[in-house]
Design a protein around this motif. Sequence first.
Motif, PDB file in Angstrom:
ATOM      1  N   LEU A   6      28.424  38.575  42.026  1.00 27.72           N
ATOM      2  CA  LEU A   6      29.884  38.589  42.123  1.00 27.72           C
ATOM      3  C   LEU A   6      30.505  37.746  41.015  1.00 27.72           C
ATOM      4  O   LEU A   6      31.504  38.136  40.402  1.00 27.72           O
ATOM      5  CB  LEU A   6      30.317  38.071  43.496  1.00 27.72           C
ATOM      6  CG  LEU A   6      31.830  38.048  43.776  1.00 27.72           C
ATOM      7  CD1 LEU A   6      32.416  39.453  43.698  1.00 27.72           C
ATOM      8  CD2 LEU A   6      32.102  37.436  45.145  1.00 27.72           C
ATOM      9  N   LEU A   7      29.917  36.578  40.716  1.00 26.89           N
ATOM     10  CA  LEU A   7      30.432  35.723  39.653  1.00 26.89           C
ATOM     11  C   LEU A   7      30.323  36.414  38.295  1.00 26.89           C
ATOM     12  O   LEU A   7      31.223  36.316  37.459  1.00 26.89           O
ATOM     13  CB  LEU A   7      29.678  34.396  39.640  1.00 26.89           C
ATOM     14  CG  LEU A   7      30.168  33.360  38.615  1.00 26.89           C
ATOM     15  CD1 LEU A   7      31.636  33.007  38.846  1.00 26.89           C
ATOM     16  CD2 LEU A   7      29.311  32.104  38.665  1.00 26.89           C
ATOM     17  N   LEU A 247      44.295  39.007  35.822  1.00 26.52           N
ATOM     18  CA  LEU A 247      44.239  39.330  37.249  1.00 26.52           C
ATOM     19  C   LEU A 247      43.786  40.767  37.466  1.00 26.52           C
ATOM     20  O   LEU A 247      42.937  41.040  38.321  1.00 26.52           O
ATOM     21  CB  LEU A 247      45.627  39.107  37.873  1.00 26.52           C
ATOM     22  CG  LEU A 247      45.742  39.274  39.390  1.00 26.52           C
ATOM     23  CD1 LEU A 247      44.835  38.278  40.103  1.00 26.52           C
ATOM     24  CD2 LEU A 247      47.188  39.077  39.830  1.00 26.52           C
ATOM     25  N   VAL A 248      44.335  41.691  36.683  1.00 29.85           N
ATOM     26  CA  VAL A 248      43.943  43.096  36.802  1.00 29.85           C
ATOM     27  C   VAL A 248      42.466  43.262  36.472  1.00 29.85           C
ATOM     28  O   VAL A 248      41.733  43.985  37.172  1.00 29.85           O
ATOM     29  CB  VAL A 248      44.809  43.974  35.868  1.00 29.85           C
ATOM     30  CG1 VAL A 248      44.197  45.364  35.711  1.00 29.85           C
ATOM     31  CG2 VAL A 248      46.218  44.095  36.414  1.00 29.85           C
ATOM     32  N   ILE A 254      35.872  42.870  40.679  1.00 30.03           N
ATOM     33  CA  ILE A 254      35.428  42.578  42.045  1.00 30.03           C
ATOM     34  C   ILE A 254      35.422  43.849  42.887  1.00 30.03           C
ATOM     35  O   ILE A 254      34.505  44.084  43.684  1.00 30.03           O
ATOM     36  CB  ILE A 254      36.322  41.501  42.680  1.00 30.03           C
ATOM     37  CG1 ILE A 254      36.131  40.170  41.939  1.00 30.03           C
ATOM     38  CG2 ILE A 254      36.000  41.336  44.159  1.00 30.03           C
ATOM     39  CD1 ILE A 254      37.043  39.062  42.418  1.00 30.03           C
ATOM     40  N   ALA A 255      36.441  44.690  42.728  1.00 27.36           N
ATOM     41  CA  ALA A 255      36.512  45.937  43.502  1.00 27.36           C
ATOM     42  C   ALA A 255      35.329  46.843  43.177  1.00 27.36           C
ATOM     43  O   ALA A 255      34.748  47.468  44.075  1.00 27.36           O
ATOM     44  CB  ALA A 255      37.832  46.659  43.222  1.00 27.36           C
ATOM     45  N   PRO A 260      32.265  51.051  43.801  1.00 26.48           N
ATOM     46  CA  PRO A 260      32.505  51.516  42.426  1.00 26.48           C
ATOM     47  C   PRO A 260      33.699  52.453  42.286  1.00 26.48           C
ATOM     48  O   PRO A 260      34.429  52.386  41.289  1.00 26.48           O
ATOM     49  CB  PRO A 260      31.194  52.237  42.087  1.00 26.48           C
ATOM     50  CG  PRO A 260      30.160  51.574  42.938  1.00 26.48           C
ATOM     51  CD  PRO A 260      30.872  51.225  44.210  1.00 26.48           C
ATOM     52  N   ALA A 261      33.936  53.278  43.267  1.00 24.65           N
ATOM     53  CA  ALA A 261      35.032  54.240  43.180  1.00 24.65           C
ATOM     54  C   ALA A 261      36.401  53.580  43.357  1.00 24.65           C
ATOM     55  O   ALA A 261      37.425  54.204  43.065  1.00 24.65           O
ATOM     56  CB  ALA A 261      34.855  55.342  44.223  1.00 24.65           C
ATOM     57  N   ALA A 262      36.428  52.330  43.841  1.00 25.82           N
ATOM     58  CA  ALA A 262      37.700  51.663  44.134  1.00 25.82           C
ATOM     59  C   ALA A 262      38.259  50.903  42.937  1.00 25.82           C
ATOM     60  O   ALA A 262      39.368  50.369  43.004  1.00 25.82           O
ATOM     61  CB  ALA A 262      37.523  50.689  45.295  1.00 25.82           C
ATOM     62  N   GLY A 263      37.529  50.849  41.829  1.00 19.59           N
ATOM     63  CA  GLY A 263      37.973  50.054  40.686  1.00 19.59           C
ATOM     64  C   GLY A 263      39.319  50.487  40.153  1.00 19.59           C
ATOM     65  O   GLY A 263      40.210  49.661  39.928  1.00 19.59           O
TER      66      GLY A 263
END
Length: 291
Positions: A6-7, A247-248, A254-255, A260-263
């Motif tokens: 995640l980092l 931020l974007v 993270i999304a 993967p589809a939520a990016g």
Amino acid sequence: MQFEFLLEQVVNGLVLGGYYLLIALGLSLIFSVGGIVNLAHGAFYALGAYICVELTKRLGFGPSLAISPLAVALLGILFERFILRRFYTADPILSLLVTFGLAMVAEQAIRMIWGAAPVSTEIPQGFRGSVIVGDFLFSRYRLLILGVVAAIMVGVWLLLHKTSFGRVVRAGIQRPDMVAALGIRLQPYMTAIVMLGVGLAALGGAFFAPITTVHPAMGAEIMTIAFVVVVIGGLGSFWGVLIAALLVGVVRGIAIHFEPAAGEASIYILMFLVLLVRPRGLLGERIEKFE
């Protein structure tokens, strides 16, 4: 391992945010000073990538990275002189239509010159591989991008906030009538802003040419995200656009880690939530000539 991965995604998101920042900051400055929605901004990003790929074959990546933004910035002088200058006081719809048409022309011109097939270049030998920090693994080239973007943003901030040039530009954004009353012509400053804006976009294209696909439609693809960053950050705000871009990038990184589809969807959800709370964007202020 989940936290470490995640980092890494957060760091990759910061790099992606720096990439968005190079395109969105110039777009925001041109819009703020000239009142023009420059839909052709992505074309300069694509030109920066293609020129860098072409010059790398002859000069190597380092010189190409310096020359391609400068060449595109000089092209920006012609763009401002013969196209944008005609629309500063016209209906904004006219400039939107003209720059949209120019973006289409530029995309087809790229197809004619370089072909429709994607092209690519390689990461410089000295920046291949990864850097190990404790239990974390980071790409050397992506860290280079992050460092260069940070240095450029410091330079742009100093230009806009610590020089007479920057004071006139910021005054022109907020109170163009007062600047005109003082006998200061904003037109030469606008030329410099366009050069800076399209040069930054070209630098973004050149930097990401080795790690992304260079193709004729890449300029159109980046424009949507660039507008999202400008809207989230707020019109005329340097720090707003900077924070929004990072931020974007982080939200998208993270999304993608979780789904993967939520990016792609995550950045539009973020924009929706920000505008619900702050319609002018995170740090947007009232702009005299637009309200």
